[in-house]
Structure formats: C-alpha cells, structure tokens
Design a protein around this motif. Structure first.
Motif, PDB file in Angstrom:
ATOM      1  N   MET A   1     -20.951  46.180   8.315  1.00  0.00           N
ATOM      2  CA  MET A   1     -20.954  45.303   9.481  1.00  0.00           C
ATOM      3  C   MET A   1     -22.033  44.238   9.298  1.00  0.00           C
ATOM      4  SD  MET A   1     -19.676  45.559  12.851  1.00  0.00           S
ATOM      5  CE  MET A   1     -19.905  44.459  14.205  1.00  0.00           C
ATOM      6  N   ARG A   2     -21.792  43.099   9.839  1.00  0.00           N
ATOM      7  CA  ARG A   2     -22.765  42.006   9.753  1.00  0.00           C
ATOM      8  C   ARG A   2     -23.959  42.301  10.647  1.00  0.00           C
ATOM      9  NH1 ARG A   2     -18.540  36.977  10.092  1.00  0.00           N
ATOM     10  NH2 ARG A   2     -17.440  37.537   8.218  1.00  0.00           N
ATOM     11  N   ASP A   3     -25.103  41.770  10.255  1.00  0.00           N
ATOM     12  CA  ASP A   3     -26.274  41.992  11.086  1.00  0.00           C
ATOM     13  C   ASP A   3     -26.235  41.071  12.310  1.00  0.00           C
ATOM     14  OD1 ASP A   3     -26.996  39.534  10.071  1.00  0.00           O
ATOM     15  OD2 ASP A   3     -28.853  40.218   9.159  1.00  0.00           O
ATOM     16  N   GLU A   4     -27.030  41.407  13.290  1.00  0.00           N
ATOM     17  CA  GLU A   4     -26.986  40.715  14.576  1.00  0.00           C
ATOM     18  C   GLU A   4     -27.290  39.229  14.444  1.00  0.00           C
ATOM     19  OE1 GLU A   4     -29.236  40.612  18.880  1.00  0.00           O
ATOM     20  OE2 GLU A   4     -29.485  42.366  17.594  1.00  0.00           O
ATOM     21  N   SER A   5     -28.244  38.866  13.602  1.00  0.00           N
ATOM     22  CA  SER A   5     -28.608  37.453  13.484  1.00  0.00           C
ATOM     23  C   SER A   5     -27.450  36.621  12.944  1.00  0.00           C
ATOM     24  CB  SER A   5     -29.850  37.284  12.605  1.00  0.00           C
ATOM     25  OG  SER A   5     -29.591  37.722  11.290  1.00  0.00           O
ATOM     26  N   GLU A   6     -26.673  37.188  12.027  1.00  0.00           N
ATOM     27  CA  GLU A   6     -25.524  36.456  11.478  1.00  0.00           C
ATOM     28  C   GLU A   6     -24.439  36.273  12.535  1.00  0.00           C
ATOM     29  OE1 GLU A   6     -22.367  36.683   7.741  1.00  0.00           O
ATOM     30  OE2 GLU A   6     -23.871  38.246   7.994  1.00  0.00           O
ATOM     31  N   VAL A   7     -24.166  37.332  13.298  1.00  0.00           N
ATOM     32  CA  VAL A   7     -23.155  37.243  14.362  1.00  0.00           C
ATOM     33  C   VAL A   7     -23.610  36.261  15.430  1.00  0.00           C
ATOM     34  CG1 VAL A   7     -21.964  38.523  16.177  1.00  0.00           C
ATOM     35  CG2 VAL A   7     -22.257  39.552  13.919  1.00  0.00           C
TER      36      VAL A   7
ATOM     37  N   PHE B   1     -22.774  28.700  16.836  1.00  0.00           N
ATOM     38  CA  PHE B   1     -22.019  27.631  16.185  1.00  0.00           C
ATOM     39  C   PHE B   1     -20.733  27.342  16.955  1.00  0.00           C
ATOM     40  CE2 PHE B   1     -18.484  26.592  13.309  1.00  0.00           C
ATOM     41  CZ  PHE B   1     -18.909  25.364  12.848  1.00  0.00           C
ATOM     42  N   LEU B   2     -20.025  28.398  17.344  1.00  0.00           N
ATOM     43  CA  LEU B   2     -18.777  28.218  18.093  1.00  0.00           C
ATOM     44  C   LEU B   2     -19.032  27.585  19.455  1.00  0.00           C
ATOM     45  CD1 LEU B   2     -16.913  31.507  17.194  1.00  0.00           C
ATOM     46  CD2 LEU B   2     -16.321  29.196  16.461  1.00  0.00           C
ATOM     47  N   GLN B   3     -20.124  27.957  20.102  1.00  0.00           N
ATOM     48  CA  GLN B   3     -20.451  27.335  21.390  1.00  0.00           C
ATOM     49  C   GLN B   3     -20.670  25.834  21.209  1.00  0.00           C
ATOM     50  OE1 GLN B   3     -23.794  29.824  22.706  1.00  0.00           O
ATOM     51  NE2 GLN B   3     -22.540  30.280  24.494  1.00  0.00           N
ATOM     52  N   ASP B   4     -21.383  25.460  20.148  1.00  0.00           N
ATOM     53  CA  ASP B   4     -21.605  24.039  19.873  1.00  0.00           C
ATOM     54  C   ASP B   4     -20.290  23.325  19.599  1.00  0.00           C
ATOM     55  OD1 ASP B   4     -24.310  24.408  20.188  1.00  0.00           O
ATOM     56  OD2 ASP B   4     -24.729  24.497  18.020  1.00  0.00           O
ATOM     57  N   GLN B   5     -19.397  23.983  18.854  1.00  0.00           N
ATOM     58  CA  GLN B   5     -18.106  23.372  18.535  1.00  0.00           C
ATOM     59  C   GLN B   5     -17.283  23.155  19.800  1.00  0.00           C
ATOM     60  OE1 GLN B   5     -17.034  22.231  15.464  1.00  0.00           O
ATOM     61  NE2 GLN B   5     -19.164  22.629  14.966  1.00  0.00           N
ATOM     62  N   LEU B   6     -17.302  24.122  20.710  1.00  0.00           N
ATOM     63  CA  LEU B   6     -16.555  23.979  21.960  1.00  0.00           C
ATOM     64  C   LEU B   6     -17.116  22.856  22.822  1.00  0.00           C
ATOM     65  CD1 LEU B   6     -15.887  27.659  23.009  1.00  0.00           C
ATOM     66  CD2 LEU B   6     -14.168  25.921  22.539  1.00  0.00           C
ATOM     67  N   ALA B   7     -18.406  22.616  22.742  1.00  0.00           N
ATOM     68  CA  ALA B   7     -19.037  21.572  23.551  1.00  0.00           C
ATOM     69  C   ALA B   7     -18.801  20.180  22.969  1.00  0.00           C
ATOM     70  CB  ALA B   7     -20.536  21.846  23.661  1.00  0.00           C
ATOM     71  N   ASP B   8     -18.415  20.090  21.710  1.00  0.00           N
ATOM     72  CA  ASP B   8     -18.223  18.806  21.035  1.00  0.00           C
ATOM     73  C   ASP B   8     -17.023  18.069  21.637  1.00  0.00           C
ATOM     74  OD1 ASP B   8     -17.730  16.677  19.292  1.00  0.00           O
ATOM     75  OD2 ASP B   8     -18.260  17.850  17.524  1.00  0.00           O
TER      76      ASP B   8
ATOM     77  N   ARG C   1     -15.133  34.742  22.530  1.00  0.00           N
ATOM     78  CA  ARG C   1     -15.063  35.984  23.303  1.00  0.00           C
ATOM     79  C   ARG C   1     -15.223  37.198  22.396  1.00  0.00           C
ATOM     80  NH1 ARG C   1      -9.858  34.347  26.741  1.00  0.00           N
ATOM     81  NH2 ARG C   1     -10.863  33.020  28.283  1.00  0.00           N
ATOM     82  N   ALA C   2     -14.544  37.182  21.255  1.00  0.00           N
ATOM     83  CA  ALA C   2     -14.615  38.322  20.330  1.00  0.00           C
ATOM     84  C   ALA C   2     -16.045  38.528  19.841  1.00  0.00           C
ATOM     85  CB  ALA C   2     -13.677  38.102  19.141  1.00  0.00           C
ATOM     86  N   LEU C   3     -16.715  37.447  19.483  1.00  0.00           N
ATOM     87  CA  LEU C   3     -18.099  37.570  19.025  1.00  0.00           C
ATOM     88  C   LEU C   3     -19.002  38.044  20.163  1.00  0.00           C
ATOM     89  CD1 LEU C   3     -18.433  34.416  16.770  1.00  0.00           C
ATOM     90  CD2 LEU C   3     -18.515  36.791  16.020  1.00  0.00           C
ATOM     91  N   GLY C   4     -18.752  37.582  21.363  1.00  0.00           N
ATOM     92  CA  GLY C   4     -19.531  38.026  22.517  1.00  0.00           C
ATOM     93  C   GLY C   4     -19.371  39.514  22.754  1.00  0.00           C
TER      94      GLY C   4
END
Length: 48
Positions: free
Chosen positions: A1-7, A13-20, A37-40
């Motif tokens: 599993m990926r570590d928390e900082s990577e997730v 990044f996705l939040q920034d993309q949605l705001a663009d 949502r999945a990452l959250g």
C-alpha cells in the motif's frame, strides 16, 4: 500500500485540478470527482 504522504499528495493534486478553470468539461470533472472521493475514503480508513 502507498504511504500516507503519497496518497495525500495525489489527493491535493486532484483538488487543484478540479479547481482549475480549464477542467470545466463535465465528464472530466466527474472523473476527477470520483478519484477524489476514492482517495478521501482511503485517507479516512487509514485513520479509523
């Protein structure tokens, strides 16, 4: 599993993309919203 900082980095990044302004196409917005949502959920489950 990926570590928390990577997730968390991907989530932010996705939040920034949605705001663009260039991401206003509805299909793209829906796709990013699902990923966001999945990452959250992953982040929430890690802290339960």
């Amino acid at each position: 599993m990926r570590d928390e900082s990577e997730v968390r980095e991907q989530y932010e990044f996705l939040q920034d993309q949605l705001a663009d302004e260039e991401m206003r196409h509805e299909g793209v917005r829906q796709l990013f919203t699902h990923y966001k949502r999945a990452l959250g959920w992953v982040l929430e489950e890690e802290h339960l």
